[in-house]
Design a protein around this motif. Structure first.
Motif, short mmCIF file in Angstrom:
data_model
loop_
_atom_site.label_atom_id
_atom_site.label_comp_id
_atom_site.label_asym_id
_atom_site.label_seq_id
_atom_site.Cartn_x
_atom_site.Cartn_y
_atom_site.Cartn_z
N UNK A 180 0.83 -1.21 0.00
CA UNK A 180 0.00 0.00 0.00
C UNK A 180 0.87 1.26 0.00
N UNK A 181 1.94 1.26 0.80
CA UNK A 181 2.85 2.41 0.84
C UNK A 181 3.56 2.59 -0.50
N UNK A 182 4.00 1.50 -1.08
CA UNK A 182 4.68 1.56 -2.38
C UNK A 182 3.72 2.06 -3.46
N UNK A 183 2.48 1.57 -3.45
CA UNK A 183 1.49 2.01 -4.43
C UNK A 183 1.26 3.53 -4.30
N UNK A 184 1.11 4.01 -3.08
CA UNK A 184 0.89 5.44 -2.86
C UNK A 184 2.09 6.26 -3.35
N UNK A 185 3.29 5.78 -3.09
CA UNK A 185 4.50 6.48 -3.55
C UNK A 185 4.57 6.51 -5.07
N UNK A 186 4.24 5.40 -5.71
CA UNK A 186 4.24 5.35 -7.18
C UNK A 186 3.22 6.33 -7.75
N UNK A 187 2.04 6.38 -7.15
CA UNK A 187 1.00 7.31 -7.62
C UNK A 187 1.43 8.75 -7.46
N UNK A 188 2.08 9.07 -6.33
CA UNK A 188 2.58 10.44 -6.12
C UNK A 188 3.65 10.78 -7.16
N UNK A 189 4.58 9.87 -7.39
CA UNK A 189 5.65 10.12 -8.35
C UNK A 189 5.10 10.26 -9.76
N UNK A 190 4.13 9.44 -10.13
CA UNK A 190 3.55 9.50 -11.47
C UNK A 190 2.77 10.79 -11.67
N UNK A 191 2.14 11.30 -10.62
CA UNK A 191 1.33 12.51 -10.72
C UNK A 191 2.17 13.77 -10.94
N UNK A 192 3.44 13.72 -10.60
CA UNK A 192 4.32 14.88 -10.74
C UNK A 192 4.55 15.23 -12.21
N UNK A 193 4.59 14.23 -13.06
CA UNK A 193 4.84 14.43 -14.48
C UNK A 193 3.54 14.83 -15.18
N UNK A 194 3.53 15.94 -15.92
CA UNK A 194 2.31 16.38 -16.59
C UNK A 194 1.75 15.32 -17.56
#
Length: 97
Positions: free
Chosen positions: A21-35
């Motif tokens: 769950x923590x890894x999924x949240x981190x991936x989603x945050x990182x992916x959201x940074x890129x337009x």
């Protein structure tokens, strides 16, 4: 060994779910940074790391495999997952310290 104790398997499963769950949240945050977004797929597998990584890389026709370097001293003698992947020679392997 902890899976042999009463409740040990449940504790390990719960810890694994929390980490995923923590890894999924981190991936989603990182992916959201890129337009333009970042396409990713999170796979959770159990088993021998080398066997699982090799199978998944082959199944997904991976262009490359990126793994972390092992910090265990014994791996210098018998080889780490990263060394085994490099020796397989089926994909370019990047080892991150």
């Amino acid at each position: 060994m902890s899976t042999l104790t009463p409740g040990g398997a449940a504790v390990l499963r719960e810890a694994s779910e929390e980490i995923v769950a923590e890894l999924r949240a981190e991936l989603e945050r990182a992916a959201a940074v890129r337009p333009e977004g970042v396409r990713y797929e999170l796979l959770v597998e159990q088993g021998d790391a080398y066997a699982v990584l090799s199978r998944v890389a082959d199944e997904h026709r991976a262009d490359a495999v990126i793994v972390g370097a092992s910090q265990q001293a014994g791996h210098r003698l018998i080889g780490s997952v990263a060394v085994r992947l490099v020796r397989a020679g089926r994909w370019p392997v990047t080892v991150v310290p």
